[in-house]
Design an enzyme around this catalytic site. Sequence first.
Site, mmCIF file in Angstrom:
data_model
loop_
_atom_site.group_PDB
_atom_site.id
_atom_site.type_symbol
_atom_site.label_atom_id
_atom_site.label_comp_id
_atom_site.label_asym_id
_atom_site.label_seq_id
_atom_site.Cartn_x
_atom_site.Cartn_y
_atom_site.Cartn_z
ATOM 1 N N HIS A 156 20.649 22.380 39.378
ATOM 2 C CA HIS A 156 21.030 22.848 40.713
ATOM 3 C C HIS A 156 20.451 22.063 41.872
ATOM 4 O O HIS A 156 20.824 22.308 43.023
ATOM 5 C CB HIS A 156 20.623 24.318 40.895
HETATM 6 C C1 UD1 Z 1 17.063 26.885 46.671
HETATM 7 C C2 UD1 Z 1 15.788 26.145 46.991
HETATM 8 C C3 UD1 Z 1 15.292 25.397 45.761
HETATM 9 C C4 UD1 Z 1 15.152 26.323 44.587
HETATM 10 C C5 UD1 Z 1 16.410 27.147 44.379
HETATM 11 C C6 UD1 Z 1 16.170 28.172 43.327
HETATM 12 C C7 UD1 Z 1 15.606 25.318 49.288
HETATM 13 C C8 UD1 Z 1 15.545 24.101 50.118
HETATM 14 N N1 UD1 Z 1 15.984 25.141 48.032
HETATM 15 O O1 UD1 Z 1 18.040 25.931 46.302
HETATM 16 O O2 UD1 Z 1 14.028 24.843 46.033
HETATM 17 O O3 UD1 Z 1 14.920 25.536 43.453
HETATM 18 O O4 UD1 Z 1 16.788 27.795 45.613
HETATM 19 O O5 UD1 Z 1 17.355 28.538 42.703
HETATM 20 O O6 UD1 Z 1 15.309 26.384 49.747
HETATM 21 N N2 UD1 Z 1 24.854 30.119 46.531
HETATM 22 C C9 UD1 Z 1 25.722 31.129 46.175
HETATM 23 N N3 UD1 Z 1 25.179 32.329 45.832
HETATM 24 C C10 UD1 Z 1 23.846 32.589 45.837
HETATM 25 C C11 UD1 Z 1 22.981 31.543 46.201
HETATM 26 C C12 UD1 Z 1 23.496 30.310 46.556
HETATM 27 O O7 UD1 Z 1 26.928 30.958 46.165
HETATM 28 O O8 UD1 Z 1 23.423 33.701 45.490
HETATM 29 C C13 UD1 Z 1 25.446 28.801 46.909
HETATM 30 C C14 UD1 Z 1 25.827 28.771 48.388
HETATM 31 O O9 UD1 Z 1 26.978 27.985 48.526
HETATM 32 C C15 UD1 Z 1 24.647 28.056 48.999
HETATM 33 C C16 UD1 Z 1 24.280 27.053 47.901
HETATM 34 O O10 UD1 Z 1 24.488 27.771 46.696
HETATM 35 O O11 UD1 Z 1 24.968 27.439 50.225
HETATM 36 C C17 UD1 Z 1 22.862 26.545 47.958
HETATM 37 O O12 UD1 Z 1 21.969 27.638 48.047
HETATM 38 P P1 UD1 Z 1 20.521 27.433 48.719
HETATM 39 O O13 UD1 Z 1 19.770 28.693 48.620
HETATM 40 O O14 UD1 Z 1 20.655 26.827 50.062
HETATM 41 O O15 UD1 Z 1 19.897 26.297 47.821
HETATM 42 P P2 UD1 Z 1 19.559 26.298 46.262
HETATM 43 O O16 UD1 Z 1 20.234 25.132 45.641
HETATM 44 O O17 UD1 Z 1 19.796 27.636 45.682
HETATM 45 N N1 UDP Z 2 16.439 31.562 35.578
HETATM 46 C C1 UDP Z 2 17.112 32.743 35.234
HETATM 47 N N2 UDP Z 2 18.464 32.677 35.007
HETATM 48 C C2 UDP Z 2 19.168 31.514 35.071
HETATM 49 C C3 UDP Z 2 18.461 30.325 35.403
HETATM 50 C C4 UDP Z 2 17.104 30.396 35.650
HETATM 51 O O1 UDP Z 2 16.500 33.804 35.154
HETATM 52 O O2 UDP Z 2 20.392 31.542 34.852
HETATM 53 C C5 UDP Z 2 14.992 31.636 35.860
HETATM 54 C C6 UDP Z 2 14.149 30.636 35.126
HETATM 55 O O3 UDP Z 2 13.776 31.096 33.836
HETATM 56 C C7 UDP Z 2 12.951 30.485 36.080
HETATM 57 C C8 UDP Z 2 13.584 30.623 37.441
HETATM 58 O O4 UDP Z 2 14.820 31.305 37.230
HETATM 59 O O5 UDP Z 2 12.035 31.544 35.883
HETATM 60 C C9 UDP Z 2 13.807 29.253 38.003
HETATM 61 O O6 UDP Z 2 14.643 29.303 39.085
HETATM 62 P P1 UDP Z 2 15.430 28.029 39.614
HETATM 63 O O7 UDP Z 2 15.641 27.052 38.529
HETATM 64 O O8 UDP Z 2 16.612 28.562 40.315
HETATM 65 O O9 UDP Z 2 14.463 27.464 40.746
HETATM 66 P P2 UDP Z 2 13.251 26.418 40.762
HETATM 67 O O10 UDP Z 2 12.245 26.851 39.782
HETATM 68 O O11 UDP Z 2 13.815 25.062 40.503
HETATM 69 O O12 UDP Z 2 12.768 26.513 42.173
#
Ligand code: UD1
Ligand code: UDP
Length: 355
Positions: free
Chosen positions: A194
């Site tokens: 992601h």
């Molecule tokens: C964010 C964090 C990242 C973390 C991740 C955990 C920042 C800069 N990044 O990245 O560090 O690893 O969360 O998962 O804060 N979206 C949906 N539904 C949701 C959530 C997101 O559709 O419930 C889509 C939306 O289009 C959104 C995009 O994902 O704009 C990105 O979401 P965002 O929270 O901005 O960044 P992540 O990639 O989730």
């Molecule tokens: N995770 C989860 N379901 C999923 C993918 C990840 O519960 O489908 C959990 C994973 O085991 C970990 C956390 O979410 O505990 C990590 O989140 P993510 O990878 O979104 O963010 P990051 O750690 O890169 O910030």
Amino acid sequence: MITHIVGNRPQFIKLAALYHELDKEGYEQNIIHSGQHYDENMSDVFFQELDIPKPCVNLEAGGGSHAQVTARAMIGLEEELIRVNPGLVILYGDTNTTLAGAVVAAKLCIPIAHVEAGPRTHQKTNPEECNRIATDHLSDILFCPDGISMENLRREGLDGLACMTGDIMYDTYLTIAGQPDQEEQEEAIVMTWHRQENTADRARMESILRLVERLGEKVICPMHPRTKKCLQQYGLWEKAQTVRNLEITEPVGYVEMVKLMQRAKLILTDSGGVSKESSFAGAKCLFMLDLDIWGDLERIDWLHKVDPQSEESVADAQRFALQARRVPVAERPKFYGDGHAAARMVRALQEKNLI
Ligand code: UD1
Ligand code: UDP
């Protein structure tokens, strides 16, 4: 009042352990949800599975650019923190929600505790690096998951605020996985994908699909909504369906995710959390980012980097995957504490009179 500020999937998982530990000792707490993650399977499911009370408010700050998410969260947080006036704010990790919380709480002169302080990638092009540096420098107490994080904070002159607690994700992992952890049969490669570095560019995404194909074995990928949206936007979604060894599912809850990792032969990921959890669950990790987050795992070649856009690196990853086997509990690395990080955090907060 102690206020936890969360908004992203990994933060709910970290919050669970500390919330329950503070609750055991009778502290009054509330939770503000920024709304950065909003789908049921990116948010609500974790509150249900980990028995976390409903947030007092959801600021609905999700969607859009970094500035849009951060700014919406800051405006909502300022109003809420003025209303609640907590004695301490607790922030988690390195997301835009964390940064928003740090800036707002610091300017309202509310003390801040930062959980998972200190990891550094040393690359400012990595958005999480900006968030973590700013948050660490605005906080009043810093809880480190590993020795490298402590050393990073020492170099930045923050050692006076730093406490080595171990990783709080391990606390939550153990409550779900059971202790001692099971040594399950190996089934498949488990993939998560992601990060901005791996979703902002079509060629990069295509190369990741090719990497999966080259690994040959069954790959299960609970897919982050961002990744699905980007594949669709680049016209790669249909192509992803044709990668015959790739099984894409919706994001899963934490209970299911732990089960997947406990049965994984190998983990392929760009997630900071999942790459570290690989060592709890006994599956080595192919890491799809050129960032050094968990240096100890990299040093022992548990975490092995792969550049999907380099032929040489993909061939090397194939060799790594071929040799990968599930690792018995006794042989797993132990860099991230003992599963009692939350209790250490509560003690440190008491000793510093922050609660
Ligand atoms: C964010 C964090 C990242 C973390 C991740 C955990 C920042 C800069 N990044 O990245 O560090 O690893 O969360 O998962 O804060 N979206 C949906 N539904 C949701 C959530 C997101 O559709 O419930 C889509 C939306 O289009 C959104 C995009 O994902 O704009 C990105 O979401 P965002 O929270 O901005 O960044 P992540 O990639 O989730
Ligand atoms: N995770 C989860 N379901 C999923 C993918 C990840 O519960 O489908 C959990 C994973 O085991 C970990 C956390 O979410 O505990 C990590 O989140 P993510 O990878 O979104 O963010 P990051 O750690 O890169 O910030």
